[in-house]
Design a protein around this motif. Structure first.
Motif, PDB file in Angstrom:
ATOM      1  N   LEU A 219       0.961  -1.273   0.073  1.00 26.67           N
ATOM      2  CA  LEU A 219      -0.175   0.087   0.042  1.00 26.67           C
ATOM      3  C   LEU A 219       0.897   1.233   0.053  1.00 26.67           C
ATOM      4  N   PRO A 220       1.960   1.184   0.792  1.00 20.83           N
ATOM      5  CA  PRO A 220       2.676   2.443   0.868  1.00 20.83           C
ATOM      6  C   PRO A 220       3.266   2.889  -0.643  1.00 20.83           C
ATOM      7  N   GLU A 221       3.841   1.749  -1.353  1.00 16.29           N
ATOM      8  CA  GLU A 221       4.143   1.787  -2.591  1.00 16.29           C
ATOM      9  C   GLU A 221       3.475   2.443  -3.634  1.00 16.29           C
ATOM     10  N   LEU A 222       1.813   1.876  -3.533  1.00 17.27           N
ATOM     11  CA  LEU A 222       0.936   2.211  -4.516  1.00 17.27           C
ATOM     12  C   LEU A 222       0.724   3.877  -3.872  1.00 17.27           C
ATOM     13  N   MET A 223       0.677   4.228  -2.928  1.00 17.41           N
ATOM     14  CA  MET A 223       0.551   5.628  -2.541  1.00 17.41           C
ATOM     15  C   MET A 223       1.624   6.694  -3.168  1.00 17.41           C
ATOM     16  N   SER A 224       2.758   6.094  -2.755  1.00 22.35           N
ATOM     17  CA  SER A 224       3.836   6.879  -3.164  1.00 22.35           C
ATOM     18  C   SER A 224       3.922   7.155  -4.735  1.00 22.35           C
ATOM     19  N   VAL A 225       3.566   6.137  -5.553  1.00 23.04           N
ATOM     20  CA  VAL A 225       3.643   6.273  -6.795  1.00 23.04           C
ATOM     21  C   VAL A 225       2.561   7.095  -7.237  1.00 23.04           C
ATOM     22  N   LEU A 226       1.317   6.957  -6.744  1.00 25.01           N
ATOM     23  CA  LEU A 226       0.199   7.683  -6.996  1.00 25.01           C
ATOM     24  C   LEU A 226       0.166   9.131  -6.740  1.00 25.01           C
ATOM     25  N   THR A 227       0.911   9.650  -5.831  1.00 27.59           N
ATOM     26  CA  THR A 227       1.062  10.938  -5.428  1.00 27.59           C
ATOM     27  C   THR A 227       2.188  11.573  -6.508  1.00 27.59           C
ATOM     28  N   THR A 228       3.086  10.916  -7.098  1.00 27.73           N
ATOM     29  CA  THR A 228       4.109  11.410  -8.019  1.00 27.73           C
ATOM     30  C   THR A 228       3.936  11.213  -9.439  1.00 27.73           C
ATOM     31  N   ALA A 229       2.765  10.192  -9.781  1.00 27.08           N
ATOM     32  CA  ALA A 229       2.567   9.965 -11.265  1.00 27.08           C
ATOM     33  C   ALA A 229       2.148  11.064 -12.011  1.00 27.08           C
ATOM     34  N   SER A 230       2.495  10.788 -13.118  1.00 26.26           N
ATOM     35  CA  SER A 230       2.252  12.044 -14.118  1.00 26.26           C
ATOM     36  C   SER A 230       0.874  11.571 -14.806  1.00 26.26           C
ATOM     37  N   ILE A 231      -0.224  11.784 -13.986  1.00 28.46           N
ATOM     38  CA  ILE A 231      -1.571  11.580 -14.460  1.00 28.46           C
ATOM     39  C   ILE A 231      -2.617  12.614 -14.186  1.00 28.46           C
ATOM     40  N   ASN A 232      -3.639  12.431 -15.042  1.00 28.63           N
ATOM     41  CA  ASN A 232      -4.828  13.670 -14.631  1.00 28.63           C
ATOM     42  C   ASN A 232      -5.122  13.804 -13.167  1.00 28.63           C
ATOM     43  N   LEU A 233      -5.185  14.941 -12.803  1.00 28.55           N
ATOM     44  CA  LEU A 233      -5.628  15.234 -11.309  1.00 28.55           C
ATOM     45  C   LEU A 233      -6.774  14.615 -10.857  1.00 28.55           C
ATOM     46  N   GLN A 234      -7.838  14.601 -11.878  1.00 31.42           N
ATOM     47  CA  GLN A 234      -9.150  14.018 -11.553  1.00 31.42           C
ATOM     48  C   GLN A 234      -9.078  12.384 -11.463  1.00 31.42           C
ATOM     49  N   THR A 235      -8.298  11.909 -12.442  1.00 29.07           N
ATOM     50  CA  THR A 235      -8.178  10.364 -12.414  1.00 29.07           C
ATOM     51  C   THR A 235      -7.546  10.053 -11.058  1.00 29.07           C
ATOM     52  N   ARG A 236      -6.437  10.811 -10.719  1.00 26.81           N
ATOM     53  CA  ARG A 236      -5.833  10.677  -9.265  1.00 26.81           C
ATOM     54  C   ARG A 236      -6.856  10.590  -8.273  1.00 26.81           C
ATOM     55  N   ARG A 237      -7.823  11.732  -8.162  1.00 29.96           N
ATOM     56  CA  ARG A 237      -8.816  11.558  -7.245  1.00 29.96           C
ATOM     57  C   ARG A 237      -9.814  10.684  -7.147  1.00 29.96           C
ATOM     58  N   LEU A 238     -10.037  10.108  -8.408  1.00 28.74           N
ATOM     59  CA  LEU A 238     -10.905   8.987  -8.558  1.00 28.74           C
ATOM     60  C   LEU A 238     -10.562   7.824  -8.038  1.00 28.74           C
ATOM     61  N   ILE A 239      -9.120   7.551  -8.293  1.00 29.44           N
ATOM     62  CA  ILE A 239      -8.456   6.300  -7.777  1.00 29.44           C
ATOM     63  C   ILE A 239      -8.480   6.503  -6.001  1.00 29.44           C
ATOM     64  N   GLU A 240      -8.356   7.844  -5.628  1.00 31.32           N
ATOM     65  CA  GLU A 240      -8.310   7.869  -4.103  1.00 31.32           C
ATOM     66  C   GLU A 240      -9.746   7.596  -3.647  1.00 31.32           C
ATOM     67  N   TRP A 241     -10.482   8.102  -4.286  1.00 33.40           N
ATOM     68  CA  TRP A 241     -12.054   8.077  -3.902  1.00 33.40           C
ATOM     69  C   TRP A 241     -12.240   6.478  -4.030  1.00 33.40           C
ATOM     70  N   SER A 242     -11.900   5.873  -4.882  1.00 30.81           N
ATOM     71  CA  SER A 242     -12.251   4.221  -4.818  1.00 30.81           C
ATOM     72  C   SER A 242     -11.653   3.674  -3.821  1.00 30.81           C
ATOM     73  N   LEU A 243     -10.455   4.044  -3.341  1.00 29.42           N
ATOM     74  CA  LEU A 243      -9.680   3.426  -2.115  1.00 29.42           C
ATOM     75  C   LEU A 243     -10.544   3.558  -0.811  1.00 29.42           C
ATOM     76  N   HIS A 244     -10.605   4.978  -0.716  1.00 29.26           N
ATOM     77  CA  HIS A 244     -11.342   5.476   0.642  1.00 29.26           C
ATOM     78  C   HIS A 244     -12.821   4.777   0.731  1.00 29.26           C
ATOM     79  N   THR A 245     -13.569   4.674  -0.452  1.00 28.87           N
ATOM     80  CA  THR A 245     -14.977   4.395  -0.412  1.00 28.87           C
ATOM     81  C   THR A 245     -15.185   2.998  -0.392  1.00 28.87           C
ATOM     82  N   MET A 246     -14.241   2.153  -1.233  1.00 27.06           N
ATOM     83  CA  MET A 246     -14.158   0.750  -1.405  1.00 27.06           C
ATOM     84  C   MET A 246     -15.443   0.388  -2.490  1.00 27.06           C
ATOM     85  N   ALA A 247     -15.663   1.563  -3.099  1.00 31.06           N
ATOM     86  CA  ALA A 247     -17.034   1.181  -4.178  1.00 31.06           C
ATOM     87  C   ALA A 247     -16.395   0.429  -5.326  1.00 31.06           C
TER      88      ALA A 247
END
Length: 397
Positions: A219-247
């Protein structure tokens, strides 16, 4: 002695001219040609109805469109039906009705009626995926066929290209959906039996496999890569939303602002968007609310929290998160759906009540009494669990 009618000749028919009154030229066995005053020549057949024994006639068409030979062939067909006690006019009406029914009940038309019913039982996203798969791989090949003409060999030929591409999961779903359509046709009285019920036995079966995921230790590796990845900000927030809500990916990507209850700090997903068709309530943690606060200036004036990049009137594609995870280096090891497995494994290892975890994942308890009890009493306990999970994600960031 019975009167013998001399058969007509082609020369005699062509030479027949209109007169002041209509007249007839007889060929025998009930067939005759009526010459009308305007010169039209019509073939007619006299006969007695099998049941009522009343005398009547039926038309075979006009000469020369219907030749002498054609008229005689139709007369013999009618006489053959009469010999079996069948009224040729009623038989013709039945054939015409059958042809109209076939034209109205093509596989595509029946599929549309089935889909209208299916939509009431599945989520909107799932319904869209079902119809898109049929439009892509099935309807172009067999959609125009009458439902009565859809046979096992027809479907096998249509699905061979899907198997050739190696899309065995897609193939399995298509066979299931086509079978549902054919069963619908049986239940609607359009066909007597489903001729493709055993078609799946002809094709390779996909091997069962779990959605790719990672271990809690990663999990720490995933969050580290997610924080620095060159991806659309909305996509990053969507992945975070999926993680936090378990949807589920589709539920997360299609989240609507109208579903958010800020006062109660809840996300209420209506049943028509859920896999099981039941409303699902997600307690919102401070971290989940922070994601909403981030998205508010971007999409707060729109329907969807995570709108499509190209068309903000529609939700972000549920596959967007998968593509982002692949670009982040998790191809083959983690998909968006695997985020749920990650949460489930972590929470189980931490010792949380398995029933709470199942409720958070929107898995339906088969025991109806316990399910009703769980819905009524688990929300507060789930909130504490979700808060722990959000803290775990945040610490790993």
């Amino acid at each position: 002695m019975a009167r013998v009618t001399k058969p007509l000749s082609q020369t005699e028919i062509k030479a027949a001219k209109p007169q002041d009154k209509e007249y007839t030229l007889r060929d025998g066995d009930g067939l005759y040609l009526r010459i009308k005053k305007n010169g039209t020549k019509l073939w007619l057949f006299d006969y007695y109805r099998p049941i009522t024994k009343k005398r009547t006639n039926m038309g075979f068409g006009a000469f020369p469109e219907v030749s002498l030979a054609d008229a005689r062939r139709r007369r013999e067909e009618a006489r053959s039906l009469l010999a079996r006690g069948i009224d040729p006019q009623e038989h013709l009406k039945e054939q015409h009705a059958s042809a109209l029914a076939e034209a109205a009940n093509t596989f595509s038309a029946v599929a549309e009626r089935w889909m209208a019913l299916k939509k009431t039982k599945v989520t909107a996203d799932h319904a869209f995926d079902i119809w898109r798969s049929l439009e892509r791989d099935v309807l172009p090949l067999i959609g125009a066929l009458p439902i009565t003409a859809v046979k096992a060999q027809t479907v096998i030929a249509a699905l061979q290209p899907v198997q050739s591409r190696g899309n065995l999961e897609t193939l399995k779903r298509l066979i299931q959906r086509i079978n549902e359509i054919m069963t619908y046709a049986v239940n609607s009285g359009l066909i007597d039996a489903n001729p493709i019920a055993g078609v799946r036995q002809v094709f390779q079966q996909p091997k069962k496999k779990h959605m790719p995921s990672i271990s809690p230790e990663q999990l720490p590796e995933l969050m580290s890569v997610l924080t620095t990845a060159s991806i659309n900000l909305q996509t990053r927030r969507l992945i975070e939303w999926s993680l936090h809500t378990m949807a589920r990916p589709g539920e997360a990507a299609s989240a609507r602002w109208a579903e958010i209850d800020y006062d109660a700090k809840l996300w209420r997903i209506p049943g028509d968007r859920m896999k099981a068709g039941r409303e699902h309530i997600v307690p919102l943690t401070p971290q989940s609310l922070a994601i909403l606060e981030f998205m508010q200036p971007i999409s707060g004036h729109r329907e969807f929290i995570f709108p499509g990049v190209k068309d903000p009137k529609v939700p972000m594609n549920s596959q967007t998160a998968n593509m982002a995870l692949k670009r982040m280096g998790f191809g083959g090891t983690l998909v968006a759906h695997g985020l749920r497995s990650l949460a489930s494994t972590t929470l189980n290892e931490e010792g949380f009540d398995p029933d709470l975890i199942e409720a958070a994942l929107a898995h339906i308890d088969k025991n109806e009494v316990r399910r009703a009890y769980n819905r009524a009493t688990y929300l507060d306990r789930r909130r504490k669990m979700m808060e722990w999970w959000s803290e775990k994600i945040t610490i790993s960031s």
